[in-house]
Design a protein around this motif. Sequence first.
Motif, PDB file in Angstrom:
ATOM      1  N   SER A  85      44.286 -27.905  -8.338  1.00  0.00           N
ATOM      2  CA  SER A  85      44.051 -29.048  -9.226  1.00  0.00           C
ATOM      3  C   SER A  85      43.401 -30.214  -8.475  1.00  0.00           C
ATOM      4  O   SER A  85      42.774 -31.077  -9.093  1.00  0.00           O
ATOM      5  CB  SER A  85      45.362 -29.496  -9.881  1.00  0.00           C
ATOM      6  OG  SER A  85      46.233 -30.058  -8.913  1.00  0.00           O
ATOM      7  N   SER A  86      43.528 -30.224  -7.152  1.00  0.00           N
ATOM      8  CA  SER A  86      42.886 -31.277  -6.355  1.00  0.00           C
ATOM      9  C   SER A  86      41.531 -30.839  -5.797  1.00  0.00           C
ATOM     10  O   SER A  86      40.795 -31.663  -5.250  1.00  0.00           O
ATOM     11  CB  SER A  86      43.792 -31.688  -5.190  1.00  0.00           C
ATOM     12  OG  SER A  86      43.895 -30.628  -4.247  1.00  0.00           O
ATOM     13  N   PHE A  87      41.204 -29.548  -5.935  1.00  0.00           N
ATOM     14  CA  PHE A  87      39.939 -29.032  -5.407  1.00  0.00           C
ATOM     15  C   PHE A  87      38.769 -29.489  -6.268  1.00  0.00           C
ATOM     16  O   PHE A  87      38.854 -29.499  -7.501  1.00  0.00           O
ATOM     17  CB  PHE A  87      39.963 -27.497  -5.366  1.00  0.00           C
ATOM     18  CG  PHE A  87      38.635 -26.875  -5.046  1.00  0.00           C
ATOM     19  CD1 PHE A  87      38.188 -26.801  -3.736  1.00  0.00           C
ATOM     20  CD2 PHE A  87      37.815 -26.394  -6.059  1.00  0.00           C
ATOM     21  CE1 PHE A  87      36.942 -26.242  -3.436  1.00  0.00           C
ATOM     22  CE2 PHE A  87      36.575 -25.834  -5.776  1.00  0.00           C
ATOM     23  CZ  PHE A  87      36.142 -25.756  -4.455  1.00  0.00           C
ATOM     24  N   ARG A  88      37.673 -29.857  -5.607  1.00  0.00           N
ATOM     25  CA  ARG A  88      36.413 -30.168  -6.301  1.00  0.00           C
ATOM     26  C   ARG A  88      35.273 -29.441  -5.598  1.00  0.00           C
ATOM     27  O   ARG A  88      35.211 -29.419  -4.364  1.00  0.00           O
ATOM     28  CB  ARG A  88      36.120 -31.683  -6.293  1.00  0.00           C
ATOM     29  CG  ARG A  88      37.163 -32.546  -6.974  1.00  0.00           C
ATOM     30  CD  ARG A  88      37.217 -32.329  -8.485  1.00  0.00           C
ATOM     31  NE  ARG A  88      38.205 -33.214  -9.096  1.00  0.00           N
ATOM     32  CZ  ARG A  88      39.503 -32.941  -9.228  1.00  0.00           C
ATOM     33  NH1 ARG A  88      39.982 -31.791  -8.759  1.00  0.00           N
ATOM     34  NH2 ARG A  88      40.327 -33.796  -9.811  1.00  0.00           N
ATOM     35  N   PHE A  89      34.380 -28.863  -6.384  1.00  0.00           N
ATOM     36  CA  PHE A  89      33.156 -28.320  -5.803  1.00  0.00           C
ATOM     37  C   PHE A  89      32.369 -29.453  -5.168  1.00  0.00           C
ATOM     38  O   PHE A  89      32.317 -30.564  -5.694  1.00  0.00           O
ATOM     39  CB  PHE A  89      32.309 -27.647  -6.880  1.00  0.00           C
ATOM     40  CG  PHE A  89      32.881 -26.355  -7.402  1.00  0.00           C
ATOM     41  CD1 PHE A  89      32.917 -25.222  -6.612  1.00  0.00           C
ATOM     42  CD2 PHE A  89      33.386 -26.283  -8.698  1.00  0.00           C
ATOM     43  CE1 PHE A  89      33.443 -24.028  -7.096  1.00  0.00           C
ATOM     44  CE2 PHE A  89      33.914 -25.098  -9.184  1.00  0.00           C
ATOM     45  CZ  PHE A  89      33.940 -23.970  -8.385  1.00  0.00           C
ATOM     46  N   GLN A  90      31.758 -29.164  -4.024  1.00  0.00           N
ATOM     47  CA  GLN A  90      30.943 -30.150  -3.319  1.00  0.00           C
ATOM     48  C   GLN A  90      29.483 -29.681  -3.329  1.00  0.00           C
ATOM     49  O   GLN A  90      29.102 -28.808  -2.546  1.00  0.00           O
ATOM     50  CB  GLN A  90      31.439 -30.322  -1.882  1.00  0.00           C
ATOM     51  CG  GLN A  90      32.846 -30.890  -1.791  1.00  0.00           C
ATOM     52  CD  GLN A  90      33.338 -30.966  -0.367  1.00  0.00           C
ATOM     53  OE1 GLN A  90      34.039 -30.073   0.116  1.00  0.00           O
ATOM     54  NE2 GLN A  90      32.966 -32.031   0.337  1.00  0.00           N
ATOM     55  N   PRO A  91      28.668 -30.250  -4.211  1.00  0.00           N
ATOM     56  CA  PRO A  91      27.273 -29.803  -4.327  1.00  0.00           C
ATOM     57  C   PRO A  91      26.505 -29.853  -3.016  1.00  0.00           C
ATOM     58  O   PRO A  91      25.595 -29.037  -2.795  1.00  0.00           O
ATOM     59  CB  PRO A  91      26.686 -30.771  -5.355  1.00  0.00           C
ATOM     60  CG  PRO A  91      27.858 -31.164  -6.196  1.00  0.00           C
ATOM     61  CD  PRO A  91      29.013 -31.239  -5.246  1.00  0.00           C
ATOM     62  N   ASP A  92      26.871 -30.787  -2.108  1.00  0.00           N
ATOM     63  CA  ASP A  92      26.141 -30.872  -0.843  1.00  0.00           C
ATOM     64  C   ASP A  92      26.444 -29.698   0.085  1.00  0.00           C
ATOM     65  O   ASP A  92      25.756 -29.504   1.093  1.00  0.00           O
ATOM     66  CB  ASP A  92      26.427 -32.202  -0.141  1.00  0.00           C
ATOM     67  CG  ASP A  92      27.898 -32.396   0.194  1.00  0.00           C
ATOM     68  OD1 ASP A  92      28.737 -31.651  -0.352  1.00  0.00           O
ATOM     69  OD2 ASP A  92      28.208 -33.293   0.998  1.00  0.00           O
ATOM     70  N   LYS A  93      27.446 -28.894  -0.246  1.00  0.00           N
ATOM     71  CA  LYS A  93      27.731 -27.677   0.520  1.00  0.00           C
ATOM     72  C   LYS A  93      26.797 -26.520   0.109  1.00  0.00           C
ATOM     73  O   LYS A  93      26.774 -25.475   0.770  1.00  0.00           O
ATOM     74  CB  LYS A  93      29.173 -27.218   0.296  1.00  0.00           C
ATOM     75  CG  LYS A  93      30.249 -28.201   0.757  1.00  0.00           C
ATOM     76  CD  LYS A  93      30.492 -28.086   2.227  1.00  0.00           C
ATOM     77  CE  LYS A  93      31.698 -28.932   2.632  1.00  0.00           C
ATOM     78  NZ  LYS A  93      31.871 -28.958   4.101  1.00  0.00           N
ATOM     79  N   VAL A  94      26.091 -26.696  -0.998  1.00  0.00           N
ATOM     80  CA  VAL A  94      25.266 -25.626  -1.566  1.00  0.00           C
ATOM     81  C   VAL A  94      23.799 -25.880  -1.217  1.00  0.00           C
ATOM     82  O   VAL A  94      23.182 -26.814  -1.727  1.00  0.00           O
ATOM     83  CB  VAL A  94      25.434 -25.537  -3.099  1.00  0.00           C
ATOM     84  CG1 VAL A  94      24.700 -24.308  -3.644  1.00  0.00           C
ATOM     85  CG2 VAL A  94      26.908 -25.485  -3.474  1.00  0.00           C
ATOM     86  N   LYS A  95      23.247 -25.057  -0.350  1.00  0.00           N
ATOM     87  CA  LYS A  95      21.824 -25.166   0.010  1.00  0.00           C
ATOM     88  C   LYS A  95      21.017 -24.268  -0.920  1.00  0.00           C
ATOM     89  O   LYS A  95      21.285 -23.062  -1.019  1.00  0.00           O
ATOM     90  CB  LYS A  95      21.605 -24.741   1.460  1.00  0.00           C
ATOM     91  CG  LYS A  95      22.247 -25.656   2.477  1.00  0.00           C
ATOM     92  CD  LYS A  95      21.930 -25.175   3.890  1.00  0.00           C
ATOM     93  CE  LYS A  95      22.570 -26.073   4.936  1.00  0.00           C
ATOM     94  NZ  LYS A  95      22.336 -25.581   6.320  1.00  0.00           N
TER      95      LYS A  95
END
Length: 391
Positions: A85-95
């Motif tokens: 529930s505290s996890f968020r995808f981090q777009p900057d991790k996706v190249k």
Amino acid sequence: MMIHTILDTDLYKFTTSYAYIKLFPNAMGTFSFKDRDETAYTDKFLKSLREVVVSLAQVALTTEELEYMASHCRFLPRVYWEWLSSFRFQPDKVKIYLDEDCHLNIEVTDYLYKATLYEVPLLAIVSEIKNQTLGNIADMDDIICKLSEKVTLSNEHQLSFSEFGTRRRFSFDVQDKVIGYLKQTSQYCTGTSNCHFAMKYGMKPMGTHPHEWFMFHGAQFGYKHANYMALENWVNVYDGDLGIALSDTYTSKVFLNNLSRKQAKLFDGVRCDSGNEFEFADQLVARYRELGIDSTTKIIVFSNALDFGKALDIQEYCRGRIRCAFGIGTNLTNDTGYKPSNIVMKLTQCKMNINQVWRECVKLSDDEGKHIGSEAEVQACLYDLKIAIND
């Protein structure tokens, strides 16, 4: 948004994520995208993909979803869902980029318990945006008409199957309507791998573990020991739950030769995800017999690009020798008259902690041309396992 909730993914992403947390919390990895058809993508596609990936940062587990998953997945502790529930995808991790041939490249690098959660959503997004940019439109009347024939065949022949179609679906809406129809009409649909739709339609969430679990063990502990250690560690985490073992990460022949009597008795059965299903059934039944195990108490879950006609042939072949069930994906969620995407994301490198050197990951498929890894590392793996090049 094409991913409406963090539960819009396969159950085994969560079970694998928790296994990393419990046993390998400092392990890191890179997931890399591969389009087996070597599709040429456009700048318009790339722009849309990047915009949707940015929107993933807004996706979060709700309180209602947490309570549902905590009560319906007894094999995962509540603390996992509270962490999620505290996890968020981090777009900057996706190249994301297109190379000079317009082939799509996507890479995600992070701690493995987080990196694994990106795979299925990214594949579903790529498939849906590709259809949008090509102007493909789903004819729901036609889809339901074909689906009706499949359900009728399943009902008439008591063909048990699960819906496994998230990663290569035509769209979120098509998968939604397909699963809704299955819920209403199918007597032998045992569930769906998609946790969101399992919750929405009151179906059983289905899944165990993926190839990446074995690929990680192969890279870290050696290919000879990978299958045994991966299964032992799975048992260390789940204590007999989630008991369908995946057989083909380093070829099914190697898996069956290494399968111990303890593991063969403990696991409910085996998943066949590549190669000749009929030959595999013969080989698995023979292995159980060698180990003094009644094969009719075990099950094979077949999941390799199946349609219902082929599933029925396999069921008849297995009858009286071993139980069988089917995970059917693209044939359910992307049978639209357009060619479905043949795309995967696989673990390509990993390390046990931040200070360790990266180790390349390899997968040896039973299907020709589907090996994953650099040519040098694939050759090293083949040599280590004493597999002839043309086996």
